[in-house]
Design an enzyme around this catalytic site. Structure first.
Site, PDB file in Angstrom:
ATOM      1  N   ASP A   1     -11.034   7.007   5.885  1.00 11.42           N
ATOM      2  CA  ASP A   1     -10.656   8.363   6.309  1.00 11.42           C
ATOM      3  C   ASP A   1     -11.767   9.411   6.153  1.00 11.42           C
ATOM      4  O   ASP A   1     -11.932  10.259   7.038  1.00 11.42           O
ATOM      5  CB  ASP A   1      -9.397   8.841   5.567  1.00 11.42           C
TER       6      ASP A   1
ATOM      7  N   ASN B   1       0.848  -1.189   0.000  1.00  8.97           N
ATOM      8  CA  ASN B   1       0.000   0.000   0.000  1.00  8.97           C
ATOM      9  C   ASN B   1       0.896   1.256   0.000  1.00  8.97           C
ATOM     10  O   ASN B   1       1.592   1.539   0.973  1.00  8.97           O
ATOM     11  CB  ASN B   1      -0.895  -0.065   1.253  1.00  8.97           C
ATOM     12  N   ALA B   2       0.881   1.985  -1.134  1.00  9.64           N
ATOM     13  CA  ALA B   2       1.768   3.140  -1.304  1.00  9.64           C
ATOM     14  C   ALA B   2       1.463   4.243  -0.287  1.00  9.64           C
ATOM     15  O   ALA B   2       2.375   4.924   0.191  1.00  9.64           O
ATOM     16  CB  ALA B   2       1.640   3.676  -2.717  1.00  9.64           C
TER      17      ALA B   2
ATOM     18  N   LYS C   1      -2.668  14.124  10.368  1.00 10.57           N
ATOM     19  CA  LYS C   1      -3.174  12.766  10.566  1.00 10.57           C
ATOM     20  C   LYS C   1      -2.101  11.894  11.234  1.00 10.57           C
ATOM     21  O   LYS C   1      -2.365  11.211  12.222  1.00 10.57           O
ATOM     22  CB  LYS C   1      -3.608  12.148   9.224  1.00 10.57           C
TER      23      LYS C   1
ATOM     24  N   ASP D   1      -1.271  -4.405  10.885  1.00 13.49           N
ATOM     25  CA  ASP D   1      -2.655  -4.728  10.570  1.00 13.49           C
ATOM     26  C   ASP D   1      -3.523  -3.740  11.332  1.00 13.49           C
ATOM     27  O   ASP D   1      -3.193  -3.357  12.465  1.00 13.49           O
ATOM     28  CB  ASP D   1      -2.996  -6.163  10.969  1.00 13.49           C
ATOM     29  N   THR D   2      -4.579  -3.293  10.673  1.00 12.70           N
ATOM     30  CA  THR D   2      -5.430  -2.258  11.266  1.00 12.70           C
ATOM     31  C   THR D   2      -6.881  -2.669  11.170  1.00 12.70           C
ATOM     32  O   THR D   2      -7.293  -3.292  10.189  1.00 12.70           O
ATOM     33  CB  THR D   2      -5.234  -0.921  10.506  1.00 12.70           C
TER      34      THR D   2
END
Ligand code: IMP
Length: 191
Positions: A152, A10-11, A172, A69-70
């Site tokens: 988000d 994931n960039a 953020k 991991d989220t």
């Protein structure tokens, strides 16, 4: 400079984590480490998934690595989507479909409290360590803002009137789940 594999494709995440580490540690991507296949994420907990991903990379490369991991835990939904946050609406990582489903599930709910929880699992010289970061907030009733990714546009952190999408990347990172977990990781790696 210390080199370490960050198990992500994931960039957005790579950018966020690089910004927090401040160039003190060189991050190697999965692709650069020669891992092109999807790493299984089938554990029932966030911590379990982070550890499983890090162990996969360690076993394949024998190099120091970390994985994150989220999950977004929404109280009115009993903690859902939680560990299933990436595949909430579909089998793929369809951010827009996930948001649409969450907005629908939250229709009419007055308790809108939620939190993002990140666990980073580090394997260094074969030793495992976990770092956790949490940010509390609420699920908005509509999407707001253009920045960021995932949920988000509909997550408003506690103490703010903007969603994560409306905050700058620096704002953020300073308060986010991943930012907090990465700061703990950076303190450990730099000590
Ligand atoms: P992952 O385990 O980091 O891939 O996160 C699982 C899912 O949680 C992602 O597919 C996103 O939908 C969501 N997610 C993770 N981090 C964030 C974030 O910083 N903002 C919004 N959504 C996120």
């Amino acid at each position: 400079m210390k080199k370490i594999i960050f198990a992500t494709n994931n960039a957005h995440k790579l950018e966020e984590v690089n910004a927090i580490l401040g160039g003190e540690i060189e991050l190697i991507t999965l692709k650069e480490a020669g891992i092109v296949e999807d790493i299984p994420e089938e554990e029932p907990t966030i911590e379990g998934n982070a550890l499983a991903k890090a162990r996969y990379v360690w076993q394949k490369t024998g190099r120091d690595c970390f994985a994150d991991d989220t999950g977004l835990e929404v109280d009115a939904l009993g903690g859902a989507p939680g560990v299933h946050s990436a595949r909430y609406a579909t089998d793929g990582h369809d951010f827009a479909a996930n948001r649409t489903k969450l907005l629908r599930e939250m229709e009419g709910k007055t308790d809108r409290t939620a939190r993002f929880r990140t666990v980073i699992a580090l394997i260094e010289g074969g030793k495992e360590r976990c770092f956790e970061g949490i940010v509390e907030g609420v699920i908005t009733t509509e999407e707001r803002g253009e920045g960021g990714f995932g949920y988000d546009p509909m997550f408003q952190p506690e103490g703010y009137t903007q969603t994560f999408s409306e905050l700058s990347p620096e704002e953020k990172n300073a308060i986010s789940h991943r930012g907090r977990a990465v700061k703990k990781l950076a303190e450990w790696l730099n000590q």
